[in-house]
Design a protein around this motif. Structure first.
Motif, PDB file in Angstrom:
ATOM      1  N   LYS A 149       0.847  -1.186   0.000  1.00  0.00           N
ATOM      2  CA  LYS A 149       0.000   0.000   0.000  1.00  0.00           C
ATOM      3  C   LYS A 149       0.886   1.240   0.000  1.00  0.00           C
ATOM      4  O   LYS A 149       1.486   1.592   1.012  1.00  0.00           O
ATOM      5  CB  LYS A 149      -0.899   0.020   1.245  1.00  0.00           C
ATOM      6  CG  LYS A 149      -1.765  -1.211   1.390  1.00  0.00           C
ATOM      7  CD  LYS A 149      -2.981  -1.113   0.503  1.00  0.00           C
ATOM      8  CE  LYS A 149      -3.942  -2.235   0.771  1.00  0.00           C
ATOM      9  NZ  LYS A 149      -3.989  -3.234  -0.239  1.00  0.00           N
ATOM     10  N   CYS A 150       1.011   1.841  -1.150  1.00  0.00           N
ATOM     11  CA  CYS A 150       1.756   3.092  -1.255  1.00  0.00           C
ATOM     12  C   CYS A 150       1.216   3.885  -2.434  1.00  0.00           C
ATOM     13  O   CYS A 150       0.267   3.454  -3.099  1.00  0.00           O
ATOM     14  CB  CYS A 150       3.256   2.847  -1.358  1.00  0.00           C
ATOM     15  SG  CYS A 150       3.765   1.821  -2.713  1.00  0.00           S
ATOM     16  N   GLY A 151       1.803   5.030  -2.699  1.00  0.00           N
ATOM     17  CA  GLY A 151       1.274   5.945  -3.704  1.00  0.00           C
ATOM     18  C   GLY A 151       0.984   5.320  -5.053  1.00  0.00           C
ATOM     19  O   GLY A 151      -0.099   5.495  -5.600  1.00  0.00           O
ATOM     20  N   CYS A 152       1.920   4.564  -5.575  1.00  0.00           N
ATOM     21  CA  CYS A 152       1.708   4.021  -6.920  1.00  0.00           C
ATOM     22  C   CYS A 152       0.634   2.932  -6.934  1.00  0.00           C
ATOM     23  O   CYS A 152      -0.140   2.843  -7.886  1.00  0.00           O
ATOM     24  CB  CYS A 152       3.004   3.545  -7.540  1.00  0.00           C
ATOM     25  SG  CYS A 152       3.964   2.381  -6.583  1.00  0.00           S
ATOM     26  N   SER A 153       0.529   2.138  -5.899  1.00  0.00           N
ATOM     27  CA  SER A 153      -0.506   1.094  -5.894  1.00  0.00           C
ATOM     28  C   SER A 153      -1.886   1.686  -5.645  1.00  0.00           C
ATOM     29  O   SER A 153      -2.876   1.240  -6.221  1.00  0.00           O
ATOM     30  CB  SER A 153      -0.205   0.016  -4.848  1.00  0.00           C
ATOM     31  OG  SER A 153      -0.322   0.527  -3.538  1.00  0.00           O
ATOM     32  N   LEU A 154      -1.953   2.709  -4.819  1.00  0.00           N
ATOM     33  CA  LEU A 154      -3.239   3.331  -4.521  1.00  0.00           C
ATOM     34  C   LEU A 154      -3.768   4.146  -5.705  1.00  0.00           C
ATOM     35  O   LEU A 154      -4.949   4.427  -5.783  1.00  0.00           O
ATOM     36  CB  LEU A 154      -3.130   4.210  -3.274  1.00  0.00           C
ATOM     37  CG  LEU A 154      -2.747   3.463  -1.990  1.00  0.00           C
ATOM     38  CD1 LEU A 154      -2.536   4.434  -0.845  1.00  0.00           C
ATOM     39  CD2 LEU A 154      -3.793   2.421  -1.635  1.00  0.00           C
ATOM     40  N   GLN A 155      -2.872   4.481  -6.626  1.00  0.00           N
ATOM     41  CA  GLN A 155      -3.258   5.250  -7.811  1.00  0.00           C
ATOM     42  C   GLN A 155      -3.344   4.367  -9.056  1.00  0.00           C
ATOM     43  O   GLN A 155      -3.398   4.868 -10.167  1.00  0.00           O
ATOM     44  CB  GLN A 155      -2.245   6.376  -8.054  1.00  0.00           C
ATOM     45  CG  GLN A 155      -2.132   7.361  -6.923  1.00  0.00           C
ATOM     46  CD  GLN A 155      -3.399   8.171  -6.723  1.00  0.00           C
ATOM     47  OE1 GLN A 155      -4.109   8.457  -7.670  1.00  0.00           O
ATOM     48  NE2 GLN A 155      -3.698   8.525  -5.489  1.00  0.00           N
ATOM     49  N   GLY A 156      -3.284   3.051  -8.900  1.00  0.00           N
ATOM     50  CA  GLY A 156      -3.455   2.144 -10.032  1.00  0.00           C
ATOM     51  C   GLY A 156      -2.182   1.593 -10.633  1.00  0.00           C
ATOM     52  O   GLY A 156      -2.222   0.859 -11.614  1.00  0.00           O
ATOM     53  N   GLY A 157      -1.029   1.928 -10.064  1.00  0.00           N
ATOM     54  CA  GLY A 157       0.230   1.356 -10.528  1.00  0.00           C
ATOM     55  C   GLY A 157       0.737   1.902 -11.838  1.00  0.00           C
ATOM     56  O   GLY A 157       1.549   1.273 -12.505  1.00  0.00           O
ATOM     57  N   ASP A 158       0.293   3.109 -12.217  1.00  0.00           N
ATOM     58  CA  ASP A 158       0.695   3.656 -13.512  1.00  0.00           C
ATOM     59  C   ASP A 158       2.046   4.360 -13.495  1.00  0.00           C
ATOM     60  O   ASP A 158       2.680   4.514 -14.520  1.00  0.00           O
ATOM     61  CB  ASP A 158      -0.383   4.592 -14.055  1.00  0.00           C
ATOM     62  CG  ASP A 158      -0.603   5.817 -13.163  1.00  0.00           C
ATOM     63  OD1 ASP A 158      -0.371   5.727 -11.953  1.00  0.00           O
ATOM     64  OD2 ASP A 158      -1.025   6.849 -13.716  1.00  0.00           O
ATOM     65  N   ARG A 159       2.503   4.806 -12.300  1.00  0.00           N
ATOM     66  CA  ARG A 159       3.799   5.481 -12.185  1.00  0.00           C
ATOM     67  C   ARG A 159       4.127   5.697 -10.714  1.00  0.00           C
ATOM     68  O   ARG A 159       3.294   5.472  -9.842  1.00  0.00           O
ATOM     69  CB  ARG A 159       3.781   6.816 -12.907  1.00  0.00           C
ATOM     70  CG  ARG A 159       2.845   7.839 -12.277  1.00  0.00           C
ATOM     71  CD  ARG A 159       2.890   9.165 -13.041  1.00  0.00           C
ATOM     72  NE  ARG A 159       1.869  10.072 -12.574  1.00  0.00           N
ATOM     73  CZ  ARG A 159       2.021  10.918 -11.555  1.00  0.00           C
ATOM     74  NH1 ARG A 159       3.155  10.957 -10.888  1.00  0.00           N
ATOM     75  NH2 ARG A 159       1.050  11.724 -11.195  1.00  0.00           N
ATOM     76  N   CYS A 160       5.332   6.167 -10.458  1.00  0.00           N
ATOM     77  CA  CYS A 160       5.752   6.515  -9.102  1.00  0.00           C
ATOM     78  C   CYS A 160       5.133   7.853  -8.714  1.00  0.00           C
ATOM     79  O   CYS A 160       5.129   8.790  -9.508  1.00  0.00           O
ATOM     80  CB  CYS A 160       7.274   6.613  -9.031  1.00  0.00           C
ATOM     81  SG  CYS A 160       7.901   7.199  -7.439  1.00  0.00           S
ATOM     82  N   TYR A 161       4.628   7.925  -7.494  1.00  0.00           N
ATOM     83  CA  TYR A 161       4.056   9.166  -6.975  1.00  0.00           C
ATOM     84  C   TYR A 161       4.947   9.785  -5.903  1.00  0.00           C
ATOM     85  O   TYR A 161       4.521  10.681  -5.190  1.00  0.00           O
ATOM     86  CB  TYR A 161       2.646   8.917  -6.436  1.00  0.00           C
ATOM     87  CG  TYR A 161       1.651   8.756  -7.553  1.00  0.00           C
ATOM     88  CD1 TYR A 161       0.901   9.838  -8.001  1.00  0.00           C
ATOM     89  CD2 TYR A 161       1.491   7.540  -8.194  1.00  0.00           C
ATOM     90  CE1 TYR A 161       0.005   9.702  -9.047  1.00  0.00           C
ATOM     91  CE2 TYR A 161       0.600   7.392  -9.249  1.00  0.00           C
ATOM     92  CZ  TYR A 161      -0.138   8.479  -9.671  1.00  0.00           C
ATOM     93  OH  TYR A 161      -1.016   8.342 -10.721  1.00  0.00           O
ATOM     94  N   ASP A 162       6.177   9.290  -5.782  1.00  0.00           N
ATOM     95  CA  ASP A 162       7.158   9.815  -4.834  1.00  0.00           C
ATOM     96  C   ASP A 162       6.556   9.973  -3.434  1.00  0.00           C
ATOM     97  O   ASP A 162       6.692  11.008  -2.784  1.00  0.00           O
ATOM     98  CB  ASP A 162       7.728  11.144  -5.322  1.00  0.00           C
ATOM     99  CG  ASP A 162       9.051  11.470  -4.648  1.00  0.00           C
ATOM    100  OD1 ASP A 162       9.716  10.538  -4.133  1.00  0.00           O
ATOM    101  OD2 ASP A 162       9.425  12.645  -4.628  1.00  0.00           O
ATOM    102  N   CYS A 163       5.898   8.915  -2.988  1.00  0.00           N
ATOM    103  CA  CYS A 163       5.190   8.934  -1.709  1.00  0.00           C
ATOM    104  C   CYS A 163       6.149   8.737  -0.533  1.00  0.00           C
ATOM    105  O   CYS A 163       7.340   8.521  -0.720  1.00  0.00           O
ATOM    106  CB  CYS A 163       4.117   7.842  -1.695  1.00  0.00           C
ATOM    107  SG  CYS A 163       4.790   6.164  -1.635  1.00  0.00           S
ATOM    108  N   SER A 164       5.600   8.786   0.652  1.00  0.00           N
ATOM    109  CA  SER A 164       6.392   8.515   1.853  1.00  0.00           C
ATOM    110  C   SER A 164       5.763   7.379   2.658  1.00  0.00           C
ATOM    111  O   SER A 164       5.909   7.313   3.868  1.00  0.00           O
ATOM    112  CB  SER A 164       6.519   9.776   2.712  1.00  0.00           C
ATOM    113  OG  SER A 164       5.240  10.253   3.060  1.00  0.00           O
ATOM    114  N   ALA A 165       5.067   6.479   1.972  1.00  0.00           N
ATOM    115  CA  ALA A 165       4.384   5.361   2.628  1.00  0.00           C
ATOM    116  C   ALA A 165       5.387   4.368   3.221  1.00  0.00           C
ATOM    117  O   ALA A 165       6.479   4.190   2.680  1.00  0.00           O
ATOM    118  CB  ALA A 165       3.486   4.638   1.626  1.00  0.00           C
ATOM    119  N   PRO A 166       5.035   3.721   4.318  1.00  0.00           N
ATOM    120  CA  PRO A 166       5.920   2.709   4.904  1.00  0.00           C
ATOM    121  C   PRO A 166       6.233   1.558   3.944  1.00  0.00           C
ATOM    122  O   PRO A 166       7.310   0.974   4.022  1.00  0.00           O
ATOM    123  CB  PRO A 166       5.127   2.190   6.105  1.00  0.00           C
ATOM    124  CG  PRO A 166       4.162   3.275   6.441  1.00  0.00           C
ATOM    125  CD  PRO A 166       3.839   3.953   5.138  1.00  0.00           C
TER     126      PRO A 166
END
Length: 112
Positions: free
Chosen positions: A65-82
């Motif tokens: 569960k991080c930015g790219c998976s929560l947004q559909g896996g289309d690209r990196c969202y440079d998140c700070s998820a664990p």
């Protein structure tokens, strides 16, 4: 290996550093086996591929569960998820000293 430029510079993205650590130090010989789908014209495109193609696909594959998976896996969202898996970017310009390195290129699409 997540990407390689046509000049031979290799790129690897990692979440905890465990995959890149073994290729940088400690082993006497390291093999990199990669498919032709990892080859990009430039280093910048290889980095882009590692972060925006390989990493999101691996996140989806593992169910993180991080930015790219929560947004559909289309690209990196440079998140700070664990669960972020792109915390380390290793660029291999040349082989490391005191380590034999061999690149085996397979004329197939392999992995992400």
């Amino acid at each position: 290996m997540n990407g390689v430029s046509e000049t031979g510079v290799m790129v690897n993205v990692d979440g905890t550093g465990n995959r890149v650590a073994g290729s940088l130090f400690g082993h006497k010989k390291v093999y990199f086996v990669l498919g032709v789908n990892k080859i990009m014209p430039t280093l910048e495109e290889a980095i882009y591929r590692a972060r925006n193609v390989a990493a999101p696909k691996n996140v989806l594959r593992h169910g993180y569960k991080c930015g790219c998976s929560l947004q559909g896996g289309d690209r990196c969202y440079d998140c700070s998820a664990p669960d972020r898996i792109c915390n380390v970017l290793a660029i291999y310009y040349k082989k490391m000293r005191n380590i034999e390195m061999e690149v085996i290129l397979i004329n197939e699409d392999l992995g992400y």
